[in-house]
Structure formats: structure tokens, C-alpha cells
Design an enzyme around this catalytic site. Structure first.
Site, PDB file in Angstrom:
ATOM      1  N   GLY A   1      14.325  49.926  27.892  1.00 35.36           N
ATOM      2  CA  GLY A   1      15.077  48.702  27.632  1.00 35.36           C
ATOM      3  C   GLY A   1      14.827  48.157  26.237  1.00 35.36           C
ATOM      4  CG  ASP A   2      10.957  47.274  25.200  1.00 33.99           C
ATOM      5  OD1 ASP A   2      11.435  46.245  25.703  1.00 33.99           O
ATOM      6  OD2 ASP A   2       9.852  47.747  25.524  1.00 33.99           O
TER       7      ASP A   2
END
Length: 309
Positions: free
Chosen positions: A252-253
Site C-alpha cells: 500500500g505504501d
């Protein structure tokens, strides 16, 4: 300029344990450590994408020193405030047999209000209009739940575009500052809305409700199911790509990093989605929270398909 804020960084220790079992002796077959924390992870991927960022945060003790040393040589400016206490170590247990990923996260050293204000004042002096500020991750012990609201409002007043990627109370409070972009996954969006959101239609409806409050863009990551982009004008869905999964931690980062770089470069929405899906996918193919090479993302981008909803 892209700024990333990591108020609760961590040294990520990733271990591989085949057939991991509770209440039993488990043996590690491989181990790696990476500087971590969501904002730091974003900065690492921004560097792989050929852009630069300034990583702002708090580091303490020998663990903090290890994180700083681990970031040396990366294409980023490290701007960390030293504090008392020790930065946390988080354990990620990857089981290649059961295909599970278990995270055991420490709470981190407490941070007082004066320290947070000092760091915020420093950030506000740096940012300029249309800079991107990524507020990401959990809050350290001692930080008020409305920290991201306070920081978001201060950055918006300077004309920056605030990207918010958090969960629970920090995300809910941060939404009060009307961030420019948010990137929840489907579980985080469900918690934010206070109800289970299973279908794509339910996720889209929730995203549109958030847009009605003033947020400009909502990207919802759904793991293997793909990603949604919802703006006031358009809704785009990109199915997930099938690849071998080494670790989902940090994927997600990587998506947030791609979104920040795409915004900075003014990419069209389709190219933004293509880059974001490829970045997230490339990073699940890596062990630990290391950032995938751009060459891998480049190979994946032509495989990304999209449809307008």
C-alpha cells in the site's frame, strides 16, 4: 517536492517460517531487516520511481540509528528529529506454505506534544504551495488522536496537497482536515464508514460520500481484487495482477508513492492507475519492506487493464 511524514517509524524485521504454528517451536529459515514505517516506505519507492522526497519523522535510540544508517545512499533527504527512547522494531512473519503474513508491531516510544509541535513547525517552514505532504501510518504513544487533523490543516493552509494513509481514529480525525487524496484499503474504508463494505459497488458509494466532504481523490486498494479510483468526475477499476507473492507488507505504501509521483508529474488518471497498480504489485513480489526496482514496475505496467464504472 514530496514530503513524507513518519511519526511512528520502525525497524522492520521480516522472517520466513514455513508452516508457522501458534503455541509451538518455529524455526526461521530466512531473515532481513529494513528501515520502515509507512512514510519511510513511501520515500523508498519514490526514489525507485526516479523522484526525490524529504522524509520527515522522529527517531530514537539505537534502533533509530539503524534506520538512519539503512537509509544512507537512498535518493531522499532524511530529516528526522532525534528523541529520547527507542524507535520500535516490528516483526513480520511470512509463511510460504500456508501463504500467510502475520505482523507483530510494537507500540513505539511515547512522544510528547512539544516534540510533535517542533517537528510540525519545521515542516511548515519547508513546504510551499502545491508541494505534496504524505501523512502516513499509525501515531506514537502520547500523540493525540487528532494529530493528522492538526497537521493536515496546517499543511493545507500553506497550499500543500495532503495525502492521507492511515487507519482507525487517526484516519477519521485526519478526514476532518479534508485531505486532497486518501488511499485506504477496503478494510480501512469499512472501519472509517462504520460498516462492512464487501462489494465494489459499496466501496464506490463510500468513496463518493467522502468526495462529497471535499476530498478530491479516493483510491481504494483491494489486494488481489485490484484498485478503485474515484473522483468527482470519474470512477475507474483496475483488476489485480496475478504474480508470486513474497510479502504484502508495504504494498500500500508503494501505491501511495506512485500516486504522489504521478501527481507531481501531472500524469493523466489512466497513467496514474497503471503506475500505482504496477508499483503495488511489484512490491508484493519483494521480501520484507524493500522497495521494488523500477524495471519490475515497468514490465508490469503494460499488463494493467482498466474499465470505467
Amino acid at each position: 517536492m514530496i514530503y513524507t511524514v513518519t511519526l511512528n517509524p520502525a525497524l522492520d524485521k521480516t522472517v520466513e517460517i514455513p508452516s508457522f504454528s501458534v503455541d509451538n517451536v518455529n524455526r526461521i529459515v530466512s531473515l532481513r531487516t529494513d528501515p520502515g514505517g509507512k512514510g519511510i516506505n513511501v520515500s523508498k519507492v519514490v526514489a525507485k520511481l526516479g523522484s526525490t522526497s524529504r522524509a520527515v519523522g522522529i527517531l530514537g535510540g539505537t534502533t533509530g540509528q539503524s534506520i538512519a544508517q539503512g537509509l544512507e545512499g537512498e535518493n531522499m533527504t532524511c530529516d528526522f528529529l532525534p528523541v529520547e527512547g527507542s524507535t520500535r522494531t516490528n516483526l513480520k512473519v511470512i509463511d510460504p506454505i500456508l501463504h500467510t503474513s502475520t505482523e507483530i508491531n510494537e507500540p513505539g516510544a511515547p512522544v510528547d506534544a512539544e516534540t510533535l509541535q517542533t517537528l510540525l513547525d519545521h515542516l511548515i517552514k519547508l513546504i510551499r504551495r502545491d508541494d505534496i505532504v504524505v501523512l502516513a501510518g499509525s501515531l506514537p504513544a502520547g500523540a493525540p488522536a487528532d494529530t493528522y487533523r492538526v497537521w493536515g490543516e496546517a499543511c493545507r493552509e500553506k497550499g500543500a496537497k495532503v495525502f492521507l494513509d492511515s487507519d482507525g481514529a487517526p484516519l477519521a480525525e485526519g478526514m476532518s482536515a479534508v485531505p486532497y487524496l486518501i488511499k485506504p484499503n477496503n478494510d480501512e474504508l469499512s472501519r472509517l464508514m462504520g460498516k462492512e463494505l464487501d462489494s465494489i459497488e459499496e466501496l464506490i458509494a463510500a468513496a463518493r460520500e467522502l468526495l462529497s466532504r471535499g476530498t478530491a481523490k479516493v483510491f481504494v486498494s483491494m489486494g488481489g481484487r485490484g484498485m478503485l479510483c474515484v473522483t468527482p468526475e470519474r470512477t475507474i477499476y483496475a483488476p489485480g495482477l496475478k504474480v508470486p507473492v513474497a510479502s504484502t507488507v508495504g504494498a500500500g505504501d508503494a501505491v501511495v508513492a506512485a500516486l504522489a509521483v504521478a501527481e507531481e508529474r501531472g500524469l493523466p488518471l489512466e497513467d496514474t492507475m497503471r503506475l500505482a497498480v504496477a508499483a503495488g504489485t511489484a512490491n508484493v513480489m519483494c521480501s520484507g519492506t524493500q522497495a521494488a526496482e523500477y524495471s519490475v514496475m515497468e514490465e508490469l505496467m503494460p499488463q494493467v487493464t482498466m474499465k470505467e464504472l
